[in-house]
Scaffold this motif. Structure first.
Motif, mmCIF file in Angstrom:
data_model
loop_
_atom_site.group_PDB
_atom_site.id
_atom_site.type_symbol
_atom_site.label_atom_id
_atom_site.label_comp_id
_atom_site.label_asym_id
_atom_site.label_seq_id
_atom_site.Cartn_x
_atom_site.Cartn_y
_atom_site.Cartn_z
ATOM 1 N N THR A 2 0.826 -1.214 0.000
ATOM 2 C CA THR A 2 0.000 0.000 0.000
ATOM 3 C C THR A 2 0.856 1.258 0.000
ATOM 4 O O THR A 2 0.583 2.203 -0.745
ATOM 5 C CB THR A 2 -0.939 0.001 1.225
ATOM 6 N N LEU A 5 2.272 2.147 -3.350
ATOM 7 C CA LEU A 5 1.217 2.608 -4.258
ATOM 8 C C LEU A 5 0.815 4.051 -3.969
ATOM 9 O O LEU A 5 0.410 4.791 -4.874
ATOM 10 C CB LEU A 5 -0.012 1.708 -4.151
ATOM 11 N N LEU A 6 0.915 4.443 -2.697
ATOM 12 C CA LEU A 6 0.484 5.790 -2.315
ATOM 13 C C LEU A 6 1.593 6.832 -2.427
ATOM 14 O O LEU A 6 1.355 8.015 -2.191
ATOM 15 C CB LEU A 6 -0.045 5.773 -0.875
ATOM 16 N N GLY A 9 1.526 9.570 -7.922
ATOM 17 C CA GLY A 9 0.220 9.705 -8.554
ATOM 18 C C GLY A 9 -0.769 10.452 -7.674
ATOM 19 O O GLY A 9 -0.390 11.181 -6.760
ATOM 20 N N ARG A 11 -2.681 10.623 -4.859
ATOM 21 C CA ARG A 11 -2.659 9.922 -3.577
ATOM 22 C C ARG A 11 -4.061 9.694 -3.007
ATOM 23 O O ARG A 11 -4.366 8.605 -2.502
ATOM 24 C CB ARG A 11 -1.795 10.707 -2.583
ATOM 25 N N SER A 13 -7.034 9.470 -4.543
ATOM 26 C CA SER A 13 -7.772 8.449 -5.303
ATOM 27 C C SER A 13 -7.200 7.069 -5.045
ATOM 28 O O SER A 13 -7.933 6.096 -4.862
ATOM 29 C CB SER A 13 -7.722 8.758 -6.805
ATOM 30 N N ARG A 14 -5.869 7.002 -5.029
ATOM 31 C CA ARG A 14 -5.203 5.715 -4.784
ATOM 32 C C ARG A 14 -5.548 5.183 -3.387
ATOM 33 O O ARG A 14 -5.725 3.984 -3.205
ATOM 34 C CB ARG A 14 -3.697 5.853 -4.936
ATOM 35 N N LYS A 15 -5.652 6.081 -2.425
ATOM 36 C CA LYS A 15 -5.976 5.681 -1.049
ATOM 37 C C LYS A 15 -7.371 5.049 -0.989
ATOM 38 O O LYS A 15 -7.580 4.018 -0.354
ATOM 39 C CB LYS A 15 -5.900 6.894 -0.127
ATOM 40 N N THR A 18 -7.213 1.552 -2.684
ATOM 41 C CA THR A 18 -6.537 0.524 -1.874
ATOM 42 C C THR A 18 -7.385 0.125 -0.664
ATOM 43 O O THR A 18 -7.429 -1.045 -0.292
ATOM 44 C CB THR A 18 -5.145 0.999 -1.407
#
Length: 200
Positions: A2, A5-6, A9, A11, A13-15, A18
């Protein structure tokens, strides 16, 4: 992963994505699903809609192949009430915990000697069973390779070669499994047949 990934980009939206994925994985996690289905309350064992008075049961056996977490969940629920277990897994982790259960690391996608020994061990364990015993089986994807015991007249090496040819041929998994059922003592419901024979 995680955190990685954060780290780049969008952050926010990615949060959200995930978090949604983690909730989804938790819902389909085999360990938690079994723990939801299976419980022991005093002397009563419940699995789904089935219930048993454990004082009236004989031995309780566990066998299976595939995800290690399924067998661990059964062990966590039954604890020392589990008489004996045998499973074949793809990967054995150092922090995996079992009770009264022998663990083999089978081969996948092709069978190996460990999976063969696991299958023989399970067959021998079932042979010890008596009417009134309870057998719990946990099977997930890959079990046809992880747990293999060729029929009499076929060697393990011949079974491995046959499965290798089938996998290389481009045959569908249903077709491969159809052949596996005909050359195996454990696939295609044969272990269940052996358990049911104890009640005849």
């Amino acid at each position: 992963n995680t955190e990685s990934l954060l780290n780049h980009g969008d952050r926010e939206s990615r949060k959200k994505i995930t978090e949604l994925l983690e909730r989804m994985w938790a819902k389909v996690d085999a360990y938690h699903l079994i723990k939801e289905l299976m419980s022991v309350d005093g002397n009563r064992l419940t699995i789904g809609t089935k219930r048993w008075d454990m004082d009236k049961l004989g031995n309780i056996y566990l066998f299976g192949a595939g995800k290690a977490c399924m067998a661990m969940a059964v062990c966590d629920v039954l604890k020392e009430k589990l008489t004996e277990g045998v499973i074949s897994v793809k990967i054995a982790e150092d922090n995996d915990t079992y009770i009264n259960t022998r663990v083999y690391v089978g081969g996948h996608p092709l069978p190996n000697e460990e999976g063969y020994r696991a299958a023989e061990d399970i067959i021998q364990m079932i042979d010890k069973g008596k009417p009134g015993d309870l057998f719990i089986s946990v099977i997930s994807g890959g079990s046809s390779a992880l747990l293999t015991c060729p029929k009499e007249g076929i060697t393990l090496q011949e079974e491995i070669q046959a499965q290798d040819m089938l996998l290389r041929s481009g045959a569908k998994i249903e077709e491969i499994n159809a052949v596996r059922r005909h050359i195996s003592r454990t696939n295609g419901g044969r272990l269940a047949e052996q358990v049911l024979a104890l009640r005849l």
